[in-house]
Design a protein around this motif. Sequence first.
Motif, mmCIF file in Angstrom:
data_model
loop_
_atom_site.group_PDB
_atom_site.id
_atom_site.type_symbol
_atom_site.label_atom_id
_atom_site.label_comp_id
_atom_site.label_asym_id
_atom_site.label_seq_id
_atom_site.Cartn_x
_atom_site.Cartn_y
_atom_site.Cartn_z
ATOM 1 N N VAL A 19 28.109 6.864 5.566
ATOM 2 C CA VAL A 19 27.834 7.770 4.758
ATOM 3 C C VAL A 19 28.808 8.406 4.129
ATOM 4 N N ALA A 20 28.635 8.764 2.614
ATOM 5 C CA ALA A 20 29.713 9.494 1.886
ATOM 6 C C ALA A 20 29.318 11.081 1.870
ATOM 7 N N VAL A 21 30.352 11.854 1.441
ATOM 8 C CA VAL A 21 29.988 13.485 1.536
ATOM 9 C C VAL A 21 30.362 13.665 0.106
ATOM 10 N N ALA A 22 29.320 14.403 -0.571
ATOM 11 C CA ALA A 22 29.512 14.968 -1.982
ATOM 12 C C ALA A 22 30.349 16.353 -1.792
ATOM 13 N N LYS A 23 30.768 16.804 -2.869
ATOM 14 C CA LYS A 23 31.224 18.195 -2.979
ATOM 15 C C LYS A 23 30.299 19.201 -2.475
ATOM 16 N N VAL A 24 30.598 19.963 -1.338
ATOM 17 C CA VAL A 24 29.730 21.033 -1.014
ATOM 18 C C VAL A 24 29.649 21.969 -1.995
ATOM 19 N N ALA B 278 34.377 20.016 7.662
ATOM 20 C CA ALA B 278 33.572 19.667 8.894
ATOM 21 C C ALA B 278 32.569 18.371 9.000
ATOM 22 N N LEU B 279 32.009 18.019 7.953
ATOM 23 C CA LEU B 279 30.947 16.992 7.744
ATOM 24 C C LEU B 279 31.556 15.743 7.984
ATOM 25 N N VAL B 280 32.710 15.785 6.969
ATOM 26 C CA VAL B 280 33.717 14.422 7.167
ATOM 27 C C VAL B 280 34.447 14.395 8.260
ATOM 28 N N ILE C 93 25.622 12.144 1.347
ATOM 29 C CA ILE C 93 25.171 13.587 1.781
ATOM 30 C C ILE C 93 25.659 14.564 0.787
ATOM 31 N N ALA C 94 24.854 15.292 0.192
ATOM 32 C CA ALA C 94 25.144 16.525 -0.579
ATOM 33 C C ALA C 94 24.524 17.814 0.114
ATOM 34 N N ALA D 119 31.286 6.806 10.882
ATOM 35 C CA ALA D 119 30.209 6.668 10.161
ATOM 36 C C ALA D 119 30.588 7.318 8.557
ATOM 37 N N TYR D 120 31.714 7.563 8.569
ATOM 38 C CA TYR D 120 32.121 8.026 7.200
ATOM 39 C C TYR D 120 32.791 7.247 6.188
#
Length: 198
Positions: free
Chosen positions: A57-62, A95-97, A114-115, A105-106
Amino acid sequence: MAIFFRPRGWRLRAFTPGLGAIATGVLLAGCAQLAAPPYAADYEALDRLEATRPGMVAVAKVQPTDPSDNINSLSLRRARLLSPSGTFAQYLEDALVRDLGEISAYDPKAPTRIAARILANELDLGVINGTGRMDVEVVVTRAAAQRLRKTYRGEIAFDSSYANIVAVPAGQAAYPRLVRALLRQVYADPQFIAAIAP
């Protein structure tokens, strides 16, 4: 033989300005800027998430990224709590990253993304008991197709006090617990688990 003692009044006079400075510092502590402690993962929650075998999973800018947004400003009575990451949105993103990285999983290039947007970010010191609440809307997409849109809430309670000298540090220390409580809800949700499955 007579014994003479040197007068010590001068020491008290010399020390008095120091006492004044200390007292002033204590009184002004309510106006201080305090940094939230670093985030620490909930490894039990991560172990359970890892056991579901999530995909990468990638994490978008919160959001919101604006430091002046109310979400990114927390007051502990007269003190101001600051994020060591610059904003509380960035604190949650970090924290998510970190959590996803802990379970391998990152991947910033993963098609599943994930946004998140923080809707509420609150600490209330109360008089005897303090509380915290964080609401976050999470959206999971894969190759532009939406797989999940859901709002999660994390809540905590902690011992507080009428006295600022007790209540303010208690609120400061509670912030990472609030973020963990929020992410615990996200990671345990079967819909979120299905959304990030390979």
